[in-house]
Motif scaffolding. Structure first.
Motif, PDB file in Angstrom:
ATOM      1  N   VAL A 134       0.872  -1.177   0.000  1.00  0.00           N
ATOM      2  CA  VAL A 134       0.000   0.000   0.000  1.00  0.00           C
ATOM      3  C   VAL A 134       0.903   1.219   0.000  1.00  0.00           C
ATOM      4  CG1 VAL A 134      -1.722   1.296   1.305  1.00  0.00           C
ATOM      5  CG2 VAL A 134      -1.832  -1.191   1.224  1.00  0.00           C
ATOM      6  N   GLY A 135       0.699   2.102  -0.967  1.00  0.00           N
ATOM      7  CA  GLY A 135       1.550   3.274  -1.093  1.00  0.00           C
ATOM      8  C   GLY A 135       1.054   4.485  -0.362  1.00  0.00           C
ATOM      9  N   TYR A 136      -0.244   4.730  -0.373  1.00  0.00           N
ATOM     10  CA  TYR A 136      -0.770   5.974   0.175  1.00  0.00           C
ATOM     11  C   TYR A 136      -2.191   5.765   0.643  1.00  0.00           C
ATOM     12  CZ  TYR A 136      -1.794  10.967   0.532  1.00  0.00           C
ATOM     13  OH  TYR A 136      -2.140  12.199   0.993  1.00  0.00           O
ATOM     14  N   ASP A 137      -2.519   6.347   1.764  1.00  0.00           N
ATOM     15  CA  ASP A 137      -3.879   6.340   2.290  1.00  0.00           C
ATOM     16  C   ASP A 137      -4.497   7.689   1.953  1.00  0.00           C
ATOM     17  OD1 ASP A 137      -6.221   6.408   3.759  1.00  0.00           O
ATOM     18  OD2 ASP A 137      -5.287   5.815   5.636  1.00  0.00           O
ATOM     19  N   PHE A 138      -5.447   7.713   1.033  1.00  0.00           N
ATOM     20  CA  PHE A 138      -6.087   8.952   0.600  1.00  0.00           C
ATOM     21  C   PHE A 138      -7.128   9.452   1.595  1.00  0.00           C
ATOM     22  CE2 PHE A 138      -4.582   7.103  -3.360  1.00  0.00           C
ATOM     23  CZ  PHE A 138      -3.961   8.190  -3.955  1.00  0.00           C
ATOM     24  N   GLY A 139      -7.440   8.648   2.594  1.00  0.00           N
ATOM     25  CA  GLY A 139      -8.469   9.005   3.561  1.00  0.00           C
ATOM     26  C   GLY A 139      -9.836   8.556   3.066  1.00  0.00           C
ATOM     27  N   GLY A 140     -10.758   8.425   3.971  1.00  0.00           N
ATOM     28  CA  GLY A 140     -12.103   7.998   3.601  1.00  0.00           C
ATOM     29  C   GLY A 140     -12.165   6.551   3.148  1.00  0.00           C
ATOM     30  N   GLY A 141     -11.155   5.754   3.499  1.00  0.00           N
ATOM     31  CA  GLY A 141     -11.145   4.346   3.129  1.00  0.00           C
ATOM     32  C   GLY A 141     -10.576   4.037   1.753  1.00  0.00           C
ATOM     33  N   LEU A 142      -9.969   5.012   1.102  1.00  0.00           N
ATOM     34  CA  LEU A 142      -9.404   4.826  -0.236  1.00  0.00           C
ATOM     35  C   LEU A 142      -7.880   4.716  -0.137  1.00  0.00           C
ATOM     36  CD1 LEU A 142     -10.379   4.681  -3.171  1.00  0.00           C
ATOM     37  CD2 LEU A 142      -9.956   7.117  -3.335  1.00  0.00           C
TER      38      LEU A 142
END
Length: 58
Positions: free
Chosen positions: A24-32
């Motif tokens: 996983v590279g990045y957590d965009f927030g909101g579960g994405l």
């Protein structure tokens, strides 16, 4: 979270295999999340989506 395990892939075209571990590279927030396919590409997807389902392993 750094890695996820694919537990479901109902897609005929997405390159994620069940029981494989992916980065996983990045957590965009909101579960994405940005999930790398191991071939140099990535998708933006939730852990429990319409075609793919992942579980966090660390």
């Amino acid at each position: 979270m750094k890695r996820v395990k694919c537990i479901r892939n109902d897609s005929k075209t997405l390159p994620f295999r069940v029981n494989q571990i992916y980065s996983v590279g990045y957590d965009f927030g909101g579960g994405l999340f940005e999930i790398y396919d191991g071939r140099g590409s990535a998708i933006q997807a939730p852990l429990n989506g319409s075609y793919l389902e992942f579980i966090a392993i660390d």
